[in-house]
Design a protein around this motif. Structure first.
Motif, mmCIF file in Angstrom:
data_model
loop_
_atom_site.group_PDB
_atom_site.id
_atom_site.type_symbol
_atom_site.label_atom_id
_atom_site.label_comp_id
_atom_site.label_asym_id
_atom_site.label_seq_id
_atom_site.Cartn_x
_atom_site.Cartn_y
_atom_site.Cartn_z
ATOM 1 N N UNK A 15 -78.854 -41.447 15.468
ATOM 2 C CA UNK A 15 -78.232 -42.435 14.638
ATOM 3 C C UNK A 15 -78.031 -43.512 15.430
ATOM 4 N N UNK A 16 -78.107 -44.666 14.599
ATOM 5 C CA UNK A 16 -78.245 -45.766 15.280
ATOM 6 C C UNK A 16 -77.012 -46.923 14.823
ATOM 7 N N UNK A 24 -72.294 -37.896 8.549
ATOM 8 C CA UNK A 24 -72.962 -36.693 8.682
ATOM 9 C C UNK A 24 -71.871 -35.428 8.616
ATOM 10 N N UNK A 25 -70.791 -36.122 9.334
ATOM 11 C CA UNK A 25 -69.680 -34.966 9.157
ATOM 12 C C UNK A 25 -69.119 -34.596 7.951
ATOM 13 N N UNK A 26 -69.094 -35.730 7.188
ATOM 14 C CA UNK A 26 -68.482 -35.447 5.695
ATOM 15 C C UNK A 26 -69.682 -34.861 4.789
ATOM 16 N N UNK A 57 -80.982 -28.830 9.883
ATOM 17 C CA UNK A 57 -80.660 -29.801 10.867
ATOM 18 C C UNK A 57 -79.177 -30.368 10.592
ATOM 19 N N UNK A 58 -78.752 -30.624 9.296
ATOM 20 C CA UNK A 58 -77.367 -31.175 9.098
ATOM 21 C C UNK A 58 -76.571 -30.438 8.237
ATOM 22 N N UNK A 310 -72.395 -38.358 0.422
ATOM 23 C CA UNK A 310 -72.995 -38.471 1.865
ATOM 24 C C UNK A 310 -74.119 -37.687 1.879
ATOM 25 N N UNK A 311 -74.105 -36.408 1.511
ATOM 26 C CA UNK A 311 -75.276 -35.559 1.621
ATOM 27 C C UNK A 311 -76.547 -36.142 1.088
ATOM 28 N N UNK A 312 -76.591 -36.853 0.043
ATOM 29 C CA UNK A 312 -77.461 -37.650 -0.545
ATOM 30 C C UNK A 312 -78.225 -38.685 0.292
ATOM 31 N N UNK A 313 -77.087 -39.334 1.215
ATOM 32 C CA UNK A 313 -77.590 -40.269 2.020
ATOM 33 C C UNK A 313 -78.364 -39.609 3.395
ATOM 34 N N UNK A 314 -77.847 -38.458 3.444
ATOM 35 C CA UNK A 314 -78.726 -37.924 4.819
ATOM 36 C C UNK A 314 -79.775 -37.431 4.422
ATOM 37 N N UNK A 315 -79.991 -36.868 2.847
ATOM 38 C CA UNK A 315 -81.393 -36.771 2.453
ATOM 39 C C UNK A 315 -82.351 -37.890 2.509
ATOM 40 N N UNK A 316 -81.726 -39.139 1.989
ATOM 41 C CA UNK A 316 -82.427 -40.288 1.983
ATOM 42 C C UNK A 316 -82.948 -40.631 3.365
ATOM 43 N N UNK A 317 -82.127 -40.484 4.223
ATOM 44 C CA UNK A 317 -82.478 -40.810 5.755
ATOM 45 C C UNK A 317 -83.481 -39.907 6.416
#
Length: 393
Positions: A15-16, A24-26, A57-58, A310-317
């Motif tokens: 993570x930057x 990630x936690x959420x 991974x997440x 939050x999960x959608x952002x993780x997938x997009x990333x």
């Protein structure tokens, strides 16, 4: 294959941003309902693979909601807002197209901006005129994230064409000395209209005007050289320009049958795939206009009321992770070209792309050249209508 890839992703996904860990936690334990067109088996398999990876991974799984039309998901979000459901919505992520993105953006139905918060966005060129920043002339403004690239290319049979033309002007000259050996799909088809737009961009005195809504005066000035060029081209087209292939597949069959020497596609990997499937000769190759060609990036967006944003952002990333992008670009997996800027990749990421299977008919990212922006949608409507008026009556 799975373990080394996961290991590679773990090493790359540092993570930057300070608050990314909170995301990630959420997201942990969430299931992301990704509404995506379900008509392509390889795309569906890739999305299933994404779910395997993000779960490992997440602890974020992906459930594909297979659509026949993106508008289905948009309609669902609109219905939920009408019903007052501003949280806990049923749509978490949408593979969205330009018109539906514009509709959701104008109605305030999108989550974000969020793209700038994604650690892997550092591999994107997000300059104001970058194809990753504009969706069919609509500024993205961080409200949708790119994940795969389509790009206009020509296919030719190298056994019959030693040196293909590299510009629309050269194409006109080539057709003049090779009458009947070239055509394009009917402009009522997406590929045919894309060919006309590519020619218009190259021939217009000032292509920048094509990014604005068309006007009567602007249309006349921008298209005058195009019509001169097409008037000279048409008599030398296949069957005298009196009839046109219905679509790209029909034109590919003409190329395979030896009736024409050049075809076209919006998928740079399609020629290699067609050769593997016996639909084109081994001598088929790809070329791109020397000054670049129209590109169309696919995006994902998150509705404003997504239950698992939050999960959608993780997938997009994850979709922007260089290792995931390299996996997607593998011709044996999906064959869709990466949206990442090669100049921004580190050595490990470059190595992931360098290790991909190659084929003589599969262009490299560098060989694809610059990506040209689509003209404003109003230009396509006006251009194809005028083409029909001039040449079909």
């Amino acid at each position: 294959m799975k373990f080394p890839l996961v290991l590679a992703l773990s090493l790359l996904a540092t993570p930057s941003l300070a608050d990314w860990q909170q995301t990630l936690d959420a997201a942990r334990g969430q299931t992301v309902y990704w509404n995506a067109w379900g008509g392509d088996a390889r795309t569906n398999a890739f999305i299933a693979w994404v779910s395997e990876q993000t779960e490992t991974l997440y602890d974020v799984s992906v459930q594909q909601v297979k659509l026949t039309d993106t508008a289905e998901a948009v309609t669902r979000v609109i219905s939920e807002r009408t019903a007052g459901q501003d949280t806990g919505g049923s749509v978490d992520l949408i593979w969205i197209n330009g018109p539906n993105f514009l509709a959701m953006k104008e109605q305030g139905l999108l989550h974000g901006p969020f793209v700038g918060d994604l650690p892997n966005a550092r591999y994107l060129n997000l300059g104001p005129t970058s194809p990753a920043s504009i969706d069919f002339t609509v500024p993205v403004e961080g409200l949708e994230s790119p994940w795969r690239l389509a790009k206009f290319v020509f296919t030719y049979d190298s056994a019959r064409v030693a040196e293909p033309p590299r510009s629309m002007a050269d194409l006109g000259a080539w057709v003049a000395v090779n009458p009947g050996r070239f055509t394009h799909p009917d402009p009522s088809n997406f590929m045919g209209s894309t060919f006309l737009k590519q020619a218009l961009i190259e021939l217009a005195p000032d292509a920048s005007v094509l990014q604005q809504p068309v006007t009567d005066a602007g249309f006349a000035a921008a298209t005058a050289p195009f019509w001169d060029w097409y008037d000279a081209l048409r008599p030398n087209l296949w069957r005298g320009g009196e009839t046109y292939p219905e679509n790209q597949s029909v034109q590919q069959q003409l190329l395979n049958d030896g009736e024409v020497d050049i075809g076209m596609s919006f998928d740079p990997a399609s020629t290699a795939a067609a050769i593997a499937d016996g639909l084109l000769p081994d001598s088929a190759r790809v070329f791109v206009p020397e000054n670049g060609s129209i590109g169309n990036i696919s995006f994902v967006a998150i509705p404003y009321n997504a239950a698992n944003a939050e999960g959608a952002e993780v997938v997009a990333n994850f979709l922007l992770d260089p290792a995931a992008q390299a996996h997607m670009q593998n011709i044996e997996v999906l064959g869709s070209f990466s949206v990442l800027d090669p100049s921004l990749l580190d050595d490990a990421a470059k190595a992931a792309f360098a290790a991909l299977p190659t084929a003589p008919s599969l262009p490299t990212v560098a060989e694809l050249g610059p990506t040209l922006l689509e003209p404003h949608a109003s230009w396509m409507t006006r251009l194809t209508a005028e083409w029909a008026r001039r040449y079909t009556k």
